[in-house]
Design a protein around this motif. Structure first.
Motif, PDB file in Angstrom:
ATOM      1  N   VAL A  59     -28.422 -11.941  15.843  1.00 26.84           N
ATOM      2  CA  VAL A  59     -29.491 -12.020  14.524  1.00 26.84           C
ATOM      3  C   VAL A  59     -30.699 -12.606  15.136  1.00 26.84           C
ATOM      4  CG1 VAL A  59     -29.543 -13.147  12.400  1.00 26.84           C
ATOM      5  CG2 VAL A  59     -27.166 -12.259  13.141  1.00 26.84           C
ATOM      6  N   HIS A  60     -31.681 -12.324  14.835  1.00 24.05           N
ATOM      7  CA  HIS A  60     -33.087 -12.529  15.372  1.00 24.05           C
ATOM      8  C   HIS A  60     -33.130 -13.967  14.876  1.00 24.05           C
ATOM      9  CE1 HIS A  60     -34.464  -8.642  16.316  1.00 24.05           C
ATOM     10  NE2 HIS A  60     -34.274  -8.252  15.031  1.00 24.05           N
ATOM     11  N   GLY A  61     -33.620 -14.818  15.780  1.00 27.15           N
ATOM     12  CA  GLY A  61     -33.842 -16.161  15.643  1.00 27.15           C
ATOM     13  C   GLY A  61     -32.742 -17.114  15.883  1.00 27.15           C
ATOM     14  N   PHE A  62     -31.535 -16.421  16.358  1.00 28.53           N
ATOM     15  CA  PHE A  62     -30.327 -17.191  16.451  1.00 28.53           C
ATOM     16  C   PHE A  62     -29.824 -17.056  18.166  1.00 28.53           C
ATOM     17  CE2 PHE A  62     -30.047 -17.649  12.185  1.00 28.53           C
ATOM     18  CZ  PHE A  62     -29.447 -18.963  11.842  1.00 28.53           C
ATOM     19  N   ASP A  63     -29.343 -18.136  18.549  1.00 25.25           N
ATOM     20  CA  ASP A  63     -28.875 -17.930  19.994  1.00 25.25           C
ATOM     21  C   ASP A  63     -27.386 -17.271  20.268  1.00 25.25           C
ATOM     22  OD1 ASP A  63     -28.955 -18.396  22.769  1.00 25.25           O
ATOM     23  OD2 ASP A  63     -27.659 -20.228  22.723  1.00 25.25           O
ATOM     24  N   ASN A  64     -26.592 -17.624  19.152  1.00 19.18           N
ATOM     25  CA  ASN A  64     -25.210 -17.377  19.151  1.00 19.18           C
ATOM     26  C   ASN A  64     -24.482 -16.863  18.030  1.00 19.18           C
ATOM     27  OD1 ASN A  64     -25.285 -19.877  17.573  1.00 19.18           O
ATOM     28  ND2 ASN A  64     -23.400 -20.633  18.622  1.00 19.18           N
ATOM     29  N   LEU A  65     -25.364 -16.082  17.072  1.00 19.17           N
ATOM     30  CA  LEU A  65     -24.994 -15.348  15.927  1.00 19.17           C
ATOM     31  C   LEU A  65     -25.094 -13.870  16.080  1.00 19.17           C
ATOM     32  CD1 LEU A  65     -23.678 -15.828  13.160  1.00 19.17           C
ATOM     33  CD2 LEU A  65     -26.208 -16.113  12.378  1.00 19.17           C
ATOM     34  N   PHE A  66     -24.101 -13.209  16.053  1.00 16.31           N
ATOM     35  CA  PHE A  66     -24.156 -11.901  16.231  1.00 16.31           C
ATOM     36  C   PHE A  66     -23.251 -10.821  14.927  1.00 16.31           C
ATOM     37  CE2 PHE A  66     -24.071 -13.664  20.403  1.00 16.31           C
ATOM     38  CZ  PHE A  66     -24.604 -12.861  20.984  1.00 16.31           C
ATOM     39  N   VAL A  67     -23.919  -9.800  14.764  1.00  8.65           N
ATOM     40  CA  VAL A  67     -23.251  -8.950  13.765  1.00  8.65           C
ATOM     41  C   VAL A  67     -22.602  -7.520  14.298  1.00  8.65           C
ATOM     42  CG1 VAL A  67     -23.495  -7.523  11.560  1.00  8.65           C
ATOM     43  CG2 VAL A  67     -24.906  -9.615  12.100  1.00  8.65           C
TER      44      VAL A  67
END
Length: 518
Positions: free
Chosen positions: A476-484
């Motif tokens: 996710v744009h703007g996050f280091d460790n959040l994915f989809v």
């Protein structure tokens, strides 16, 4: 160490779970990415809002299994009330009630996503090794002759008569007994859903599954998720309890499915920094035509879609940009007797006439390829649940009308006595000349009896936060460790059943997450 599946009755007090990876959702995306990361040696926790129903609990009942496997008992509709939204609500997700069609993504669609939307690292060469492995894991193969029921054979015969291209549909099945209860979950473990493939494989590698747990709040700061707060669902009442679980992980993967991943992120207050969140939403609304024949069809036996007409997969436009035809797949329909009656727009004696001849009722259905410039949007309703706004623009209306005409044309070509369009107007066609009536058939909210089984978009992949929600690593744009990792990352619909695309994309996501974890 072998993992375990925890259920509501195991979770009686607040606790904190620790893991390398927390995956929200256990369907084609979540189960696949969890299995691959567990295979890479990571400690994985999977959260599933729905219940855990092993095959021993399946009873092949339309009503009972719909309550177990389908979100909101398949009764949630789009904001205009016109289309039923179908999704899974159980360990294994929608794969437990899907038809098991397993198409590889057409190369033209991968090229479209790369050229128009800036998606990288998801080309044919990259995804083919994933599909090769998945083909073995899920026993994917074209449906052989013995699995073509009478309606599938008529579909094939009609396609040949009309000169339309079609092929046996690739199936994820092993030792199928042809019961026809695919949408009620396969009690025989023949349909190779996530419940019998990636979930047990992930468990064998040490992953833990927490069923009856609803992910609620991401605790984050400075572009990094620190914790996820979840609540236990009291399964007998389907109510969220006060029992809180905190999950502390290094990586969080949202894989709640095409109808739920974007709304989950919207609840986290991310719309301002991600203006595309919830947008570019497709849902594959599916028009159907019932036919009455002079022979037994028995629509609800053997596998659903053994043969598919692919002649019209891509929409055609003239030099002026006007729609000509196409933009869908044609399939034989398969619905059980109860749902069949519910999808007929008739009452009283008229309905009785058809249902009295139920064994001789056949039918077709079309999966449309939602036009990219007429996609909808996922929002939050006042109660926090997903709200689907879908415009049914002029191209979409034209495509739906064309699917109905082609379905009618094919069924008349193979001997249907009369046809019933699943529409509020209960349009009956008794001869070829009646096809002209379809040209004035209203395509509006509630005008056609339709379901939406294949959501896409809402967290689309692309170049930046201005035009997308995730980058090409699924982050996710703007996050280091959040994915989809599910169908919500697709910039447009896939133009075929999306399950195999979701799984292959999840291989790519797992590879990037593994690299991040080091």
């Amino acid at each position: 160490m072998t993992g375990r599946i925890y259920q509501w009755h195991d979770l009686t007090e607040a606790q904190t779970l620790h893991a390398d990876v927390c995956v929200i959702g256990s369907g084609c995306g979540g189960a696949t990415v969890a299995k691959k990361l567990a295979e890479a040696g990571h400690d994985v926790v999977i959260l599933e809002r729905g219940g855990y129903y092993p095959e021993s609990t399946f009873d092949q009942s339309e009503l009972g299994m719909n309550a177990k496997l389908s979100a909101d008992r398949s009764m949630r509709a789009s904001a205009d009330g016109g289309t039923l939204l179908l999704s899974g609500h159980n360990v294994g997700g929608a794969s437990v009630h899907y038809w098991a069609d397993s198409y590889r993504t057409p190369e033209d669609r991968l090229q479209l996503w790369a050229e128009r939307y800036g998606v990288t690292g998801h080309d044919l060469a990259t995804l083919t090794p994933a599909w090769d492995e998945l083909t073995t894991t899920h026993n994917v193969h074209p449906a052989t002759e013995e699995y073509h029921n009478r309606m599938n054979r008529l579909l094939r015969e009609g396609a040949h008569k009309l000169g339309w291209e079609g092929h046996p549909v690739p199936q994820a099945r092993k030792h199928c007994v042809k019961s026809g209860h695919c949408m009620q979950g396969c009690v025989y473990r023949a349909k190779q859903s996530q419940l019998v493939t990636h979930i047990p494989q992930a468990l064998a590698l040490g992953a833990r599954v927490y069923a009856d747990v609803e992910a609620r709040t991401l605790v984050w700061e400075r572009g990094r998720v620190r914790r996820l707060i979840a609540r236990v669902v009291h399964r007998p009442s389907n109510r969220v309890s006060d029992i809180e679980l905190a999950i502390d992980a290094r990586v969080y993967v949202v894989a709640a499915g095409g109808f739920y991943s974007a709304p989950f992120l919207l609840k986290q207050g991310l719309r301002k920094q991600l203006p595309m969140l919830g947008k570019n939403f497709g849902m594959n609304p599916s028009a159907m035509v019932h036919g009455l024949y002079d022979e037994d069809i028995v629509l609800w036996r053997n596998i659903p879609a053994a043969f598919g007409v692919e002649q019209f997969r891509l929409a055609r436009y003239d030099d002026a940009g006007r729609y000509v035809e196409g933009g869908y797949l044609l399939m034989a329909n398969q619905i059980q007797p109860g749902l069949l009656g519910g999808m007929m727009p008739l009452m009283g004696e008229a309905l009785g006439e058809w249902m009295a001849q139920m064994k001789r009722v056949g039918g077709t259905i079309a999966w449309i390829d939602d036009p990219p410039d007429e996609l909808g949007e996922l929002k939050l309703a006042s109660d926090g649940t997903p709200r689907v706004e879908y415009p049914f623009g002029p191209k979409t209306q034209a495509i739906l009308r064309d699917t109905i005409k082609k379905q009618a044309q094919l069924q008349f070509a193979v001997g249907a006595r009369k046809l019933l369009v699943a529409s509020a107007d209960a349009l009956v066609l008794e001869r070829q000349a009646d096809l002209a009536k379809i040209d004035t058939l209203p395509i509006r909210a509630g005008g056609l009896y339709m379901a939406a089984p294949h959501p896409s978009g809402g967290c689309i992949m692309g170049r930046s936060a201005k035009d997308s929600v995730t980058d090409s690593t699924h982050r996710v744009h703007g996050f280091d460790n959040l994915f989809v990792a599910d169908s919500s990352v697709f910039p447009t619909p896939v133009s075929v059943d999306p399950s195999f695309t979701i799984m292959a994309f999840s291989y790519v996501a797992a590879r990037h997450i593994d690299a991040y974890l080091g």
